[in-house]
Design a protein around this motif. Structure first.
Motif, PDB file in Angstrom:
ATOM      1  N   GLU A 187      15.246  64.616  69.294  1.00 48.21           N
ATOM      2  CA  GLU A 187      14.372  63.479  69.033  1.00 48.21           C
ATOM      3  C   GLU A 187      12.971  63.943  68.644  1.00 48.21           C
ATOM      4  OE1 GLU A 187      14.447  60.816  72.283  1.00 48.21           O
ATOM      5  OE2 GLU A 187      16.565  60.304  72.050  1.00 48.21           O
ATOM      6  N   ASN A 224      12.858  64.644  64.862  1.00 49.05           N
ATOM      7  CA  ASN A 224      12.784  63.413  64.071  1.00 49.05           C
ATOM      8  C   ASN A 224      11.396  62.787  64.147  1.00 49.05           C
ATOM      9  OD1 ASN A 224      15.458  63.857  63.602  1.00 49.05           O
ATOM     10  ND2 ASN A 224      16.204  62.091  64.737  1.00 49.05           N
ATOM     11  N   GLU A 240      10.172  53.941  62.540  1.00 48.50           N
ATOM     12  CA  GLU A 240      11.523  54.488  62.661  1.00 48.50           C
ATOM     13  C   GLU A 240      12.522  53.359  62.894  1.00 48.50           C
ATOM     14  OE1 GLU A 240      13.764  58.263  64.795  1.00 48.50           O
ATOM     15  OE2 GLU A 240      11.913  57.470  65.660  1.00 48.50           O
ATOM     16  N   ASP A 249      16.505  52.631  63.948  1.00 50.24           N
ATOM     17  CA  ASP A 249      17.681  53.270  64.535  1.00 50.24           C
ATOM     18  C   ASP A 249      18.920  53.136  63.650  1.00 50.24           C
ATOM     19  OD1 ASP A 249      16.270  54.103  66.746  1.00 50.24           O
ATOM     20  OD2 ASP A 249      16.807  52.367  67.970  1.00 50.24           O
ATOM     21  N   ASN A 297      18.564  55.611  60.974  1.00 52.33           N
ATOM     22  CA  ASN A 297      18.804  56.932  61.567  1.00 52.33           C
ATOM     23  C   ASN A 297      20.298  57.258  61.568  1.00 52.33           C
ATOM     24  OD1 ASN A 297      16.213  57.768  62.186  1.00 52.33           O
ATOM     25  ND2 ASN A 297      16.235  56.931  64.245  1.00 52.33           N
ATOM     26  N   SER A 349      21.558  58.023  58.094  1.00 47.65           N
ATOM     27  CA  SER A 349      21.081  59.339  57.663  1.00 47.65           C
ATOM     28  C   SER A 349      21.835  60.461  58.371  1.00 47.65           C
ATOM     29  CB  SER A 349      19.575  59.469  57.929  1.00 47.65           C
ATOM     30  OG  SER A 349      18.843  58.445  57.292  1.00 47.65           O
ATOM     31  N   GLN A 350      22.065  60.289  59.682  1.00 51.79           N
ATOM     32  CA  GLN A 350      22.760  61.331  60.441  1.00 51.79           C
ATOM     33  C   GLN A 350      24.194  61.512  59.953  1.00 51.79           C
ATOM     34  OE1 GLN A 350      21.391  63.459  62.865  1.00 51.79           O
ATOM     35  NE2 GLN A 350      23.302  64.457  62.280  1.00 51.79           N
ATOM     36  N   GLY A 380      14.472  56.481  58.377  1.00 49.68           N
ATOM     37  CA  GLY A 380      15.532  57.023  59.223  1.00 49.68           C
ATOM     38  C   GLY A 380      15.789  58.461  58.840  1.00 49.68           C
ATOM     39  N   GLY A 424      18.357  62.108  59.569  1.00 49.24           N
ATOM     40  CA  GLY A 424      19.454  62.829  60.193  1.00 49.24           C
ATOM     41  C   GLY A 424      19.307  64.305  59.889  1.00 49.24           C
TER      42      GLY A 424
END
Length: 365
Positions: free
Chosen positions: A63, A66, A87, A89, A92, A95-96, A170, A172
């Motif tokens: 975290e 990021n 940001e 979620d 995120n 992207s992850q 976001g 990742g």
């Protein structure tokens, strides 16, 4: 599927001493995430274990990484006079998922991902995993900003980073067994739109030497103000507030407007289509977050605990909003104008100063 299938029983003892808590995921390339999830105090220990198994990636859900990337991007956005990103979620997660795919396939190709049915702006990058968030963002910024011609529409990572209309972010990142890191950053709404560059990409407005100090002032003020608010609320049996990035963005935008106009006017901003509370402050000198919080709190001397049905005094309302029990979240905005005047806006959600609810929300100390 248990962790036995992932790294083997013979490795469990080797890593037991390093297990801390949830956060680091070991992922099998051919399957879903394993059920057992670990965080390792020494990331190198798990990297070394997995280097011997060509089937596995390691994805470190860091975290701090990021957040630091977001902070570095926002420093540059401040420099170019646009709002900081918030940001998201959901973005995120998008992207992850894509950074995992890039790492698994060892390629760099734009995803075409969407959010709410709209295209996302995107930065994808791969390099050695030891790179810092600051070094990463500096590469994206410097490669595009060097000798950039603001009269032409030249799209690159730099222009997406500072694109005015982009509001959410976001990220990742996935680290492979050979110590490469794949990074995917998505922006919403998308930037680099043809015909809109002049309205979204601006020259830097703050000198390079000043950007760190400006960002430091804001970060320090937020910490001081939040801490002071919660200490004062505790005196009145009100629960602590948490910092809400969306409220902070609204507060920052309003503080900039106040500084531009040189006056103090309340706004009618809303969050989730609901009214938000607001406290305002202006001084001819810089103040700390604690000092501003205490200024609002001093309105207690104008607050009549015996007659709470008709609160009209503005200073009393500042006090009441600060300690309002049902308020859960807060955001702060700070702007210093060219004359050195210091403007502060605090936004609260749910809002306070609701007629008929003072008795339940404003308790004496």
């Amino acid at each position: 599927m248990g962790c036995d299938n992932c790294i083997g029983k013979d490795k469990e003892k080797e890593i037991d001493s390093s297990i801390k808590n949830n956060g680091t995921y070991v992922k099998d390339l051919e399957n879903e995430y394993v059920e057992n999830v670990f965080t390792f105090e020494n990331e190198n220990s798990i990297k070394n274990i997995l280097k011997t198994n060509s089937k596995h990636l390691i994805k470190i859900q860091n975290e701090n990484f990021n957040l630091e990337v977001l902070n570095e991007i926002n420093k540059y956005r401040i420099k170019h006079g646009v709002e900081e990103l918030i940001e998201n979620d959901d973005i995120n997660a998008i992207s992850q998922k894509y950074s995992d795919k890039l790492a698994r396939e060892s390629e760099l190709e734009l995803s075409g991902n969407k959010y709410k049915g709209e295209d996302l702006g995107e930065i994808i990058f791969c390099c050695k995993s030891e790179i810092s968030p600051k070094e990463l963002v500096d590469i994206w910024y410097n490669e595009g900003s060097y000798n950039y011609n603001y009269k032409k529409e030249e799209a690159n990572y730099f222009t997406q980073m500072i694109w005015k209309n982009s509001k959410s972010f976001g990220i990742g990142h996935t680290i492979t067994k050979d110590d490469k890191i794949y990074v995917v950053v998505n922006f919403y709404p998308e930037g680099n739109i043809k015909g809109q560059f002049s309205k979204n990409v601006f020259p830097n407005k703050i000198n390079n030497d000043d950007i760190s100090s400006v960002y430091s002032i804001m970060t320090t003020f937020l910490e001081e103000a939040l801490c002071a608010h919660n200490e004062l609320r505790a005196k009145h049996n009100s629960p602590p507030l948490i910092l809400n990035p969306a409220l902070t963005t609204l507060a920052q935008k309003h503080s900039e407007l106040l500084a531009k106009e040189g006056n103090i006017n309340y706004n009618n901003n809303k969050l989730e289509n609901k009214k938000i509370g607001e406290n305002l402050f202006m001084s001819k000198m810089k103040c700390t977050g604690e000092e501003v919080s205490l200024y609002w709190y001093k309105g207690i001397k104008y607050y009549d605990f015996q007659n709470m049905n008709n609160i009209e005094n503005e200073e009393a309302k500042n006090f009441a909003q600060l300690i309002w029990r049902s308020t859960k979240e807060v955001g702060f905005g700070v702007t210093i104008d060219k004359k050195g005047n210091f403007y502060v806006v605090a936004n609260y959600f749910p809002c306070g100063n609701i007629k008929g609810e003072y008795q339940d929300n404003v308790l004496s100390d």
